[in-house]
Design a protein around this motif. Sequence first.
Motif, short mmCIF file in Angstrom:
data_model
loop_
_atom_site.label_atom_id
_atom_site.label_comp_id
_atom_site.label_asym_id
_atom_site.label_seq_id
_atom_site.Cartn_x
_atom_site.Cartn_y
_atom_site.Cartn_z
N ASP A 17 -34.04 31.30 -2.83
CA ASP A 17 -33.19 31.25 -1.63
C ASP A 17 -33.96 31.22 -0.32
O ASP A 17 -33.38 31.08 0.75
CB ASP A 17 -32.16 32.39 -1.63
CG ASP A 17 -32.80 33.77 -1.65
OD1 ASP A 17 -34.04 33.89 -1.52
OD2 ASP A 17 -32.03 34.74 -1.80
N SER A 18 -35.29 31.30 -0.37
CA SER A 18 -36.08 31.26 0.86
C SER A 18 -36.62 29.87 1.19
O SER A 18 -37.25 29.68 2.23
CB SER A 18 -37.25 32.25 0.77
OG SER A 18 -38.18 31.83 -0.20
N TYR A 19 -36.39 28.88 0.32
CA TYR A 19 -36.91 27.52 0.53
C TYR A 19 -36.08 26.74 1.53
O TYR A 19 -34.86 26.84 1.56
CB TYR A 19 -36.91 26.72 -0.77
CG TYR A 19 -38.07 27.01 -1.67
CD1 TYR A 19 -39.29 26.36 -1.51
CD2 TYR A 19 -37.96 27.94 -2.70
CE1 TYR A 19 -40.35 26.62 -2.35
CE2 TYR A 19 -39.02 28.21 -3.54
CZ TYR A 19 -40.21 27.55 -3.36
OH TYR A 19 -41.26 27.81 -4.19
N ASP A 20 -36.76 25.92 2.32
CA ASP A 20 -36.12 24.85 3.06
C ASP A 20 -36.18 23.65 2.12
O ASP A 20 -37.23 23.00 1.99
CB ASP A 20 -36.87 24.57 4.36
CG ASP A 20 -36.26 23.44 5.17
OD1 ASP A 20 -35.70 22.48 4.57
OD2 ASP A 20 -36.37 23.48 6.40
N GLN A 21 -35.09 23.36 1.44
CA GLN A 21 -35.09 22.36 0.38
C GLN A 21 -35.39 20.95 0.90
O GLN A 21 -36.00 20.15 0.19
CB GLN A 21 -33.78 22.39 -0.39
CG GLN A 21 -33.64 23.68 -1.18
CD GLN A 21 -32.38 23.72 -2.02
OE1 GLN A 21 -31.84 22.69 -2.39
NE2 GLN A 21 -31.91 24.92 -2.32
N LYS A 22 -35.02 20.65 2.13
CA LYS A 22 -35.33 19.33 2.70
C LYS A 22 -36.83 19.18 2.91
O LYS A 22 -37.41 18.14 2.63
CB LYS A 22 -34.56 19.09 4.00
CG LYS A 22 -33.08 18.86 3.79
CD LYS A 22 -32.37 18.59 5.08
CE LYS A 22 -30.88 18.41 4.81
NZ LYS A 22 -30.12 18.20 6.03
N GLN A 23 -37.49 20.23 3.42
CA GLN A 23 -38.94 20.18 3.61
C GLN A 23 -39.66 20.09 2.27
O GLN A 23 -40.64 19.36 2.14
CB GLN A 23 -39.44 21.40 4.39
CG GLN A 23 -39.24 21.29 5.86
CD GLN A 23 -39.97 22.40 6.60
OE1 GLN A 23 -40.10 23.52 6.12
NE2 GLN A 23 -40.46 22.07 7.78
N LEU A 24 -39.18 20.82 1.27
CA LEU A 24 -39.81 20.75 -0.05
C LEU A 24 -39.65 19.34 -0.62
O LEU A 24 -40.61 18.80 -1.18
CB LEU A 24 -39.21 21.77 -1.02
CG LEU A 24 -39.77 21.72 -2.44
CD1 LEU A 24 -41.27 22.00 -2.46
CD2 LEU A 24 -39.04 22.67 -3.35
N ALA A 25 -38.49 18.73 -0.46
CA ALA A 25 -38.28 17.35 -0.95
C ALA A 25 -39.26 16.40 -0.27
O ALA A 25 -39.85 15.54 -0.93
CB ALA A 25 -36.84 16.91 -0.70
N ARG A 26 -39.49 16.57 1.04
CA ARG A 26 -40.47 15.73 1.75
C ARG A 26 -41.88 15.95 1.20
O ARG A 26 -42.64 15.00 1.01
CB ARG A 26 -40.45 16.03 3.25
CG ARG A 26 -39.43 15.21 4.02
CD ARG A 26 -39.66 15.32 5.52
NE ARG A 26 -39.44 16.67 6.01
CZ ARG A 26 -38.29 17.13 6.47
NH1 ARG A 26 -37.24 16.35 6.53
NH2 ARG A 26 -38.18 18.37 6.88
N PHE A 27 -42.23 17.22 0.94
CA PHE A 27 -43.54 17.56 0.37
C PHE A 27 -43.71 16.86 -0.98
O PHE A 27 -44.74 16.22 -1.23
CB PHE A 27 -43.67 19.08 0.24
CG PHE A 27 -44.83 19.53 -0.59
CD1 PHE A 27 -46.11 19.50 -0.07
CD2 PHE A 27 -44.65 20.01 -1.88
CE1 PHE A 27 -47.20 19.94 -0.82
CE2 PHE A 27 -45.72 20.44 -2.64
CZ PHE A 27 -47.00 20.40 -2.10
N LEU A 28 -42.73 16.96 -1.85
CA LEU A 28 -42.81 16.32 -3.17
C LEU A 28 -42.84 14.80 -3.04
O LEU A 28 -43.58 14.12 -3.76
CB LEU A 28 -41.65 16.77 -4.05
CG LEU A 28 -41.63 18.26 -4.42
CD1 LEU A 28 -40.33 18.62 -5.13
CD2 LEU A 28 -42.83 18.65 -5.24
N ASP A 29 -42.05 14.25 -2.11
CA ASP A 29 -42.07 12.80 -1.86
C ASP A 29 -43.42 12.34 -1.35
O ASP A 29 -43.94 11.30 -1.78
CB ASP A 29 -40.99 12.40 -0.84
CG ASP A 29 -39.59 12.41 -1.42
OD1 ASP A 29 -39.44 12.37 -2.67
OD2 ASP A 29 -38.63 12.46 -0.62
#
Length: 182
Positions: A90-102
Amino acid sequence: MHAEKARTGPGPRPVRRIVTGENAQGRSIFVLDGPAPNHTTDPGSPPAQVIWVTGEAAAPGPDPAPAGKEFGFHSKGGSLLRVVDFPPDDSYDQKQLARFLDDHGVRDEGSARHFWFHKTQSIDYAIVLEGEIHALMDEGETLMRAGDILIQRATNHSWSNRSGKPCRMAFVLLDVEPGARL
C-alpha cells in the motif's frame, strides 16, 4: 578494514560487503570490507543495493558496482547480486513503478493481477533475509519467510508484501539465453 555501523536514519540499512582477492604472493586476502556503495533511488521502485556485478553491466575498474552506477534487472553475459527492501504494497506509487518497469522493458503489459508483475531473461535465486512476502505467478502464489529461497526461471512473476512491514531479499540474477535449459 571494518564495516561501518548501520545507519539509523531513513532508508534501508546498508549491506556489509566483504570481497576477497589475492596478494602479490598469491595468498588469499580480504580486499574490501564495508557498506556496499551502490544504492538505487529510482522513483517508484523499492530501495535496492547492488552488491556485485559480472558481465557487460559491470563498471570498469576495481569495483564493478560503485556508487552512482545504474543497473538494469540483470547483466548480459554475467551475474548481478542485489539486496532489495520491499515496502508494504500500500506504500507504492503504482504509476511510478509501472514507468520504472517500462523503462527496463520488463513489465507485464497483459492482464496482470498485481502491479509488480514482470519478466526478465534471467534465472534468479531469490532469498528472503528478513520479513515475509508473497511470490506470485500467473497462476498461484506462496508466502515466503526468512530463509526461504525461490528459483525464478525466466517466468512472469510478482512480489506482494502484505505484512505491513518491510521485507529484505537478496537476489542473484544470472543472464540466460532464450531457450536455455533452466
